[in-house]
Design a protein around this motif. Structure first.
Motif, PDB file in Angstrom:
ATOM      1  N   ALA A  79      -0.613  -4.950   9.317  1.00  9.61           N
ATOM      2  CA  ALA A  79      -0.375  -4.769   7.879  1.00  9.61           C
ATOM      3  C   ALA A  79      -0.506  -3.290   7.524  1.00  9.61           C
ATOM      4  CB  ALA A  79      -1.357  -5.603   7.069  1.00  9.61           C
ATOM      5  N   PRO A  80       0.446  -2.451   7.972  1.00  9.39           N
ATOM      6  CA  PRO A  80       0.293  -1.006   7.771  1.00  9.39           C
ATOM      7  C   PRO A  80       0.277  -0.576   6.306  1.00  9.39           C
ATOM      8  CG  PRO A  80       2.460  -1.493   8.683  1.00  9.39           C
ATOM      9  CD  PRO A  80       1.680  -2.764   8.692  1.00  9.39           C
ATOM     10  N   ALA A  81       1.093  -1.183   5.456  1.00 10.11           N
ATOM     11  CA  ALA A  81       1.141  -0.780   4.049  1.00 10.11           C
ATOM     12  C   ALA A  81      -0.187  -1.058   3.350  1.00 10.11           C
ATOM     13  CB  ALA A  81       2.284  -1.493   3.328  1.00 10.11           C
ATOM     14  N   LEU A  82      -0.753  -2.222   3.585  1.00 10.67           N
ATOM     15  CA  LEU A  82      -2.021  -2.589   2.969  1.00 10.67           C
ATOM     16  C   LEU A  82      -3.167  -1.730   3.508  1.00 10.67           C
ATOM     17  CD1 LEU A  82      -3.424  -4.427   0.974  1.00 10.67           C
ATOM     18  CD2 LEU A  82      -3.563  -6.165   2.753  1.00 10.67           C
ATOM     19  N   ALA A  83      -3.200  -1.502   4.819  1.00  7.47           N
ATOM     20  CA  ALA A  83      -4.250  -0.682   5.430  1.00  7.47           C
ATOM     21  C   ALA A  83      -4.182   0.760   4.915  1.00  7.47           C
ATOM     22  CB  ALA A  83      -4.131  -0.709   6.947  1.00  7.47           C
ATOM     23  N   CYS A  84      -2.985   1.303   4.784  1.00 10.84           N
ATOM     24  CA  CYS A  84      -2.823   2.666   4.258  1.00 10.84           C
ATOM     25  C   CYS A  84      -3.258   2.751   2.800  1.00 10.84           C
ATOM     26  CB  CYS A  84      -1.379   3.140   4.412  1.00 10.84           C
ATOM     27  SG  CYS A  84      -0.907   3.497   6.114  1.00 10.84           S
ATOM     28  N   ALA A  85      -2.925   1.723   2.008  1.00 13.93           N
ATOM     29  CA  ALA A  85      -3.338   1.710   0.600  1.00 13.93           C
ATOM     30  C   ALA A  85      -4.859   1.674   0.484  1.00 13.93           C
ATOM     31  CB  ALA A  85      -2.714   0.509  -0.112  1.00 13.93           C
ATOM     32  N   GLU A  86      -5.499   0.878   1.329  1.00 18.17           N
ATOM     33  CA  GLU A  86      -6.965   0.816   1.313  1.00 18.17           C
ATOM     34  C   GLU A  86      -7.570   2.158   1.703  1.00 18.17           C
ATOM     35  OE1 GLU A  86      -7.853  -2.405   3.956  1.00 18.17           O
ATOM     36  OE2 GLU A  86      -7.479  -3.925   2.431  1.00 18.17           O
ATOM     37  N   LEU A  87      -7.019   2.795   2.720  1.00 15.43           N
ATOM     38  CA  LEU A  87      -7.526   4.110   3.145  1.00 15.43           C
ATOM     39  C   LEU A  87      -7.327   5.157   2.052  1.00 15.43           C
ATOM     40  CD1 LEU A  87      -6.516   4.246   6.902  1.00 15.43           C
ATOM     41  CD2 LEU A  87      -8.820   4.531   5.978  1.00 15.43           C
ATOM     42  N   ARG A  88      -6.162   5.134   1.402  1.00 11.23           N
ATOM     43  CA  ARG A  88      -5.915   6.078   0.302  1.00 11.23           C
ATOM     44  C   ARG A  88      -6.941   5.902  -0.812  1.00 11.23           C
ATOM     45  NH1 ARG A  88      -0.893   4.315   0.328  1.00 11.23           N
ATOM     46  NH2 ARG A  88       0.281   5.313   1.951  1.00 11.23           N
ATOM     47  N   ALA A  89      -7.290   4.651  -1.117  1.00 15.62           N
ATOM     48  CA  ALA A  89      -8.234   4.354  -2.194  1.00 15.62           C
ATOM     49  C   ALA A  89      -9.638   4.893  -1.925  1.00 15.62           C
ATOM     50  CB  ALA A  89      -8.293   2.844  -2.440  1.00 15.62           C
ATOM     51  N   VAL A  90      -9.995   5.050  -0.648  1.00 11.83           N
ATOM     52  CA  VAL A  90     -11.331   5.552  -0.298  1.00 11.83           C
ATOM     53  C   VAL A  90     -11.273   6.958   0.306  1.00 11.83           C
ATOM     54  CG1 VAL A  90     -12.341   3.258  -0.029  1.00 11.83           C
ATOM     55  CG2 VAL A  90     -11.319   4.388   1.950  1.00 11.83           C
ATOM     56  N   GLY A  91     -10.176   7.644   0.117  1.00  9.07           N
ATOM     57  CA  GLY A  91     -10.053   9.013   0.617  1.00  9.07           C
ATOM     58  C   GLY A  91     -10.032   9.123   2.131  1.00  9.07           C
ATOM     59  N   GLY A  92      -9.573   8.078   2.818  1.00  6.94           N
ATOM     60  CA  GLY A  92      -9.453   8.110   4.269  1.00  6.94           C
ATOM     61  C   GLY A  92     -10.761   7.872   5.009  1.00  6.94           C
ATOM     62  N   ASP A  93     -11.774   7.324   4.338  1.00 10.20           N
ATOM     63  CA  ASP A  93     -13.087   7.092   4.942  1.00 10.20           C
ATOM     64  C   ASP A  93     -13.206   5.642   5.421  1.00 10.20           C
ATOM     65  OD1 ASP A  93     -15.718   7.104   5.737  1.00 10.20           O
ATOM     66  OD2 ASP A  93     -16.533   7.179   3.692  1.00 10.20           O
TER      67      ASP A  93
END
Length: 147
Positions: A79-93
């Motif tokens: 699920a690359p789109a969802l995983a990237c959105a989650e990472l963006r929301a936490v600043g890549g942490d």
């Protein structure tokens, strides 16, 4: 020896993910003098591994996936789109996404270790987390660790 092979695989997958699009764009003749949209993004390419054991050095990678978030989500992550959105929301942490969820899990100790290595918006990422068992890992409620 396992750790060396894991690092070689991680670096190879990261290099292929980050440099693959760059090599293709370098070979293509530019249509206009303006920069292409792909060159406007800092690289965000990660290799995620999961194995059974107390540390990445002793576990060995049972599964590995790639995740690239710029210019668009891609990779072998389910699920690359969802995983990237989650990472963006936490600043890549990734650590912010590994918190405990609401799931009820047994207290069985069968350690699962997850690693995230690569680059997020041009900055190096090296993350390792050991969960008590697979249920606890999945209770993190993040699609980033679901592979």
């Amino acid at each position: 020896m396992r750790n060396t092979a894991r690092w070689a695989a991680t670096l190879g997958l990261t290099a292929a993910t980050v440099c693959g699009p760059l090599a293709h764009s370098a070979l293509a003749a530019p249509e206009t003098p303006a920069a292409s949209p792909a060159s406007l993004y800092a690289p965000s390419a990660l290799v995620l591994t999961m194995g059974h054991g107390e540390s990445a050095a002793s576990a060995g990678a049972a599964r590995a996936v790639t995740l690239s978030c710029a210019p668009r989500p891609s990779g072998t992550h389910p699920a690359p789109a969802l995983a990237c959105a989650e990472l963006r929301a936490v600043g890549g942490d990734p650590d912010a996404l590994a918190g405990p969820g609401d799931a009820l899990c047994t207290r069985q100790y069968d350690p699962v270790v997850v690693t995230v290595d690569g680059v997020w918006q041009g900055k190096r990422v090296a993350f390792e987390r050991t969960f008590a068992n697979e249920c606890v890992k999945n209770a993190a409620e993040s699609s980033l660790f679901t592979f």
